[in-house]
Design an enzyme around this catalytic site. Structure first.
Site, mmCIF file in Angstrom:
data_model
loop_
_atom_site.group_PDB
_atom_site.id
_atom_site.type_symbol
_atom_site.label_atom_id
_atom_site.label_comp_id
_atom_site.label_asym_id
_atom_site.label_seq_id
_atom_site.Cartn_x
_atom_site.Cartn_y
_atom_site.Cartn_z
ATOM 1 N N ARG A 9 -0.433 -8.469 13.848
ATOM 2 C CA ARG A 9 -0.962 -7.481 12.893
ATOM 3 C C ARG A 9 -1.848 -8.141 11.847
ATOM 4 O O ARG A 9 -2.849 -7.576 11.406
ATOM 5 C CB ARG A 9 0.180 -6.689 12.261
ATOM 6 C CG ARG A 9 0.640 -5.663 13.264
ATOM 7 C CD ARG A 9 1.766 -4.724 12.912
ATOM 8 N NE ARG A 9 2.189 -4.518 11.590
ATOM 9 C CZ ARG A 9 3.434 -4.772 11.156
ATOM 10 N NH1 ARG A 9 4.335 -5.290 11.946
ATOM 11 N NH2 ARG A 9 3.760 -4.505 9.933
ATOM 12 N N LYS B 62 0.831 -1.216 0.000
ATOM 13 C CA LYS B 62 0.000 0.000 0.000
ATOM 14 C C LYS B 62 0.859 1.258 0.000
ATOM 15 O O LYS B 62 0.635 2.176 -0.767
ATOM 16 C CB LYS B 62 -0.877 0.092 1.265
ATOM 17 C CG LYS B 62 -1.863 -1.002 1.473
ATOM 18 C CD LYS B 62 -2.763 -0.704 2.681
ATOM 19 C CE LYS B 62 -2.033 -0.673 4.028
ATOM 20 N NZ LYS B 62 -1.483 -1.966 4.445
ATOM 21 N N ARG C 166 11.239 -3.346 9.725
ATOM 22 C CA ARG C 166 10.872 -2.188 10.535
ATOM 23 C C ARG C 166 10.777 -2.637 12.003
ATOM 24 O O ARG C 166 10.702 -3.836 12.275
ATOM 25 C CB ARG C 166 9.498 -1.705 10.048
ATOM 26 C CG ARG C 166 9.252 -0.237 10.221
ATOM 27 C CD ARG C 166 7.988 0.165 9.487
ATOM 28 N NE ARG C 166 6.782 -0.364 10.117
ATOM 29 C CZ ARG C 166 5.586 -0.310 9.546
ATOM 30 N NH1 ARG C 166 5.439 0.212 8.342
ATOM 31 N NH2 ARG C 166 4.538 -0.802 10.173
ATOM 32 N N ARG D 46 11.458 -6.607 5.364
ATOM 33 C CA ARG D 46 11.415 -5.150 5.487
ATOM 34 C C ARG D 46 12.164 -4.663 6.722
ATOM 35 O O ARG D 46 12.852 -3.644 6.697
ATOM 36 C CB ARG D 46 9.935 -4.718 5.549
ATOM 37 C CG ARG D 46 9.705 -3.242 5.499
ATOM 38 C CD ARG D 46 8.235 -2.933 5.286
ATOM 39 N NE ARG D 46 7.434 -3.198 6.471
ATOM 40 C CZ ARG D 46 6.135 -2.886 6.577
ATOM 41 N NH1 ARG D 46 5.499 -2.378 5.549
ATOM 42 N NH2 ARG D 46 5.469 -3.127 7.688
ATOM 43 N N ARG E 142 -8.936 1.805 9.203
ATOM 44 C CA ARG E 142 -8.421 0.504 9.635
ATOM 45 C C ARG E 142 -9.506 -0.332 10.312
ATOM 46 O O ARG E 142 -9.263 -1.479 10.677
ATOM 47 C CB ARG E 142 -7.348 0.814 10.646
ATOM 48 C CG ARG E 142 -6.015 0.129 10.758
ATOM 49 C CD ARG E 142 -5.318 -0.428 9.629
ATOM 50 N NE ARG E 142 -3.994 -0.863 9.999
ATOM 51 C CZ ARG E 142 -2.873 -0.207 9.727
ATOM 52 N NH1 ARG E 142 -2.902 0.924 9.061
ATOM 53 N NH2 ARG E 142 -1.715 -0.705 10.094
HETATM 54 P P1 AMP Z 1 1.264 0.926 9.167
HETATM 55 O O1 AMP Z 1 2.456 1.810 8.940
HETATM 56 O O2 AMP Z 1 0.054 1.356 8.389
HETATM 57 O O3 AMP Z 1 1.596 -0.531 8.979
HETATM 58 O O4 AMP Z 1 0.867 1.102 10.702
HETATM 59 C C1 AMP Z 1 1.736 0.743 11.742
HETATM 60 C C2 AMP Z 1 0.977 0.695 13.069
HETATM 61 O O5 AMP Z 1 0.430 1.989 13.349
HETATM 62 C C3 AMP Z 1 -0.216 -0.249 13.107
HETATM 63 O O6 AMP Z 1 0.174 -1.579 13.439
HETATM 64 C C4 AMP Z 1 -1.079 0.387 14.191
HETATM 65 O O7 AMP Z 1 -0.568 0.104 15.478
HETATM 66 C C5 AMP Z 1 -0.859 1.866 13.944
HETATM 67 N N1 AMP Z 1 -1.857 2.443 13.006
HETATM 68 C C6 AMP Z 1 -1.630 2.948 11.764
HETATM 69 N N2 AMP Z 1 -2.765 3.388 11.205
HETATM 70 C C7 AMP Z 1 -3.748 3.171 12.103
HETATM 71 C C8 AMP Z 1 -5.140 3.404 12.122
HETATM 72 N N3 AMP Z 1 -5.784 3.938 11.068
HETATM 73 N N4 AMP Z 1 -5.839 3.038 13.229
HETATM 74 C C9 AMP Z 1 -5.222 2.503 14.299
HETATM 75 N N5 AMP Z 1 -3.912 2.237 14.350
HETATM 76 C C10 AMP Z 1 -3.169 2.570 13.267
#
Ligand code: AMP
Length: 188
Positions: free
Chosen positions: A144, A17, A133, A131, A92
């Site tokens: 996740r 994404k 991270r 990756r 989300r």
């Molecule tokens: P991402 O970079 O999108 O993979 O997000 C990393 C982490 O940030 C996720 O595992 C959540 O803990 C948090 N996070 C990101 N976006 C959201 C969202 N829209 N709602 C809740 N938690 C989020």
């Protein structure tokens, strides 16, 4: 003139994404808004929000809506977002999707396109481990993916029933996914 468009990228962690959203944002010259990136920045800056969010992110849980919704609402009101935007990692869960709908309803002039990037779980795990991270260790990845199935996958049905969902096969090379995306969305 056509309406400004909001693009929403859905898909499990590791689906690509962020990469595809970034490419589309450059092509269309509209901002790429990643809630995960915003939260990581808040964490690095040790803001109150960042400090609260850290515990959830470290475990692979979603950050609660009451912490997150103000952040996204404020971002969507910044001046660069009037021409359109690309959301990556938001909504989300269904309540976030409803919140976004209410917001779009209020400002009226936007149309939205939802792109769901599909990739099998086994491929996702390999990609995430590669990756590297901070939240890409095996336990967090597993959590996740569970959180995705339980809370984010229902968002796909939400948009499907609204009739603006487009699916994209994310199990191809990066360039092939970009190609499918640009032809699907009819952007050059
Ligand atoms: P991402 O970079 O999108 O993979 O997000 C990393 C982490 O940030 C996720 O595992 C959540 O803990 C948090 N996070 C990101 N976006 C959201 C969202 N829209 N709602 C809740 N938690 C989020």
């Amino acid at each position: 003139m056509s309406k400004p468009t909001g693009y929403i990228f859905l898909g499990p962690p590791g689906a690509g994404k962020g990469t595809q959203a970034h490419i589309l944002a450059e092509k269309l010259e509209i901002p790429h808004i990643s809630t995960g990136e915003m939260l990581r920045t808040a964490m690095a800056n040790q803001t109150p929000l960042g400090q609260k969010a850290k515990a959830y992110m470290d475990k692979g849980e979603l950050v609660p809506d009451d912490l997150l919704l103000g952040l996204i609402e404020e971002r969507l009101q910044q001046s660069d977002a009037v021409k359109g935007w690309i959301l990556d990692g938001f909504p989300r869960n269904v309540s976030q999707a409803e919140f976004l709908d209410q917001w779009l309803e209020k400002i009226k002039q936007f149309s939205e396109a939802v792109i769901n990037i599909e990739v099998p779980d086994t491929v996702l795990i390999d990609r995430l481990l590669a990756r590297g991270r901070a939240d890409d260790n095996e336990d967090t990845i597993r959590r996740r993916l569970e959180v995705y199935q339980a809370q984010t996958a229902p968002v796909i049905n939400y948009y499907q029933s609204k009739g603006n969902l487009h699916s994209l096969n994310g199990n191809q090379s990066l360039a092939e996914v970009t190609q499918s995306m640009t032809s699907l969305l009819q952007v050059a």
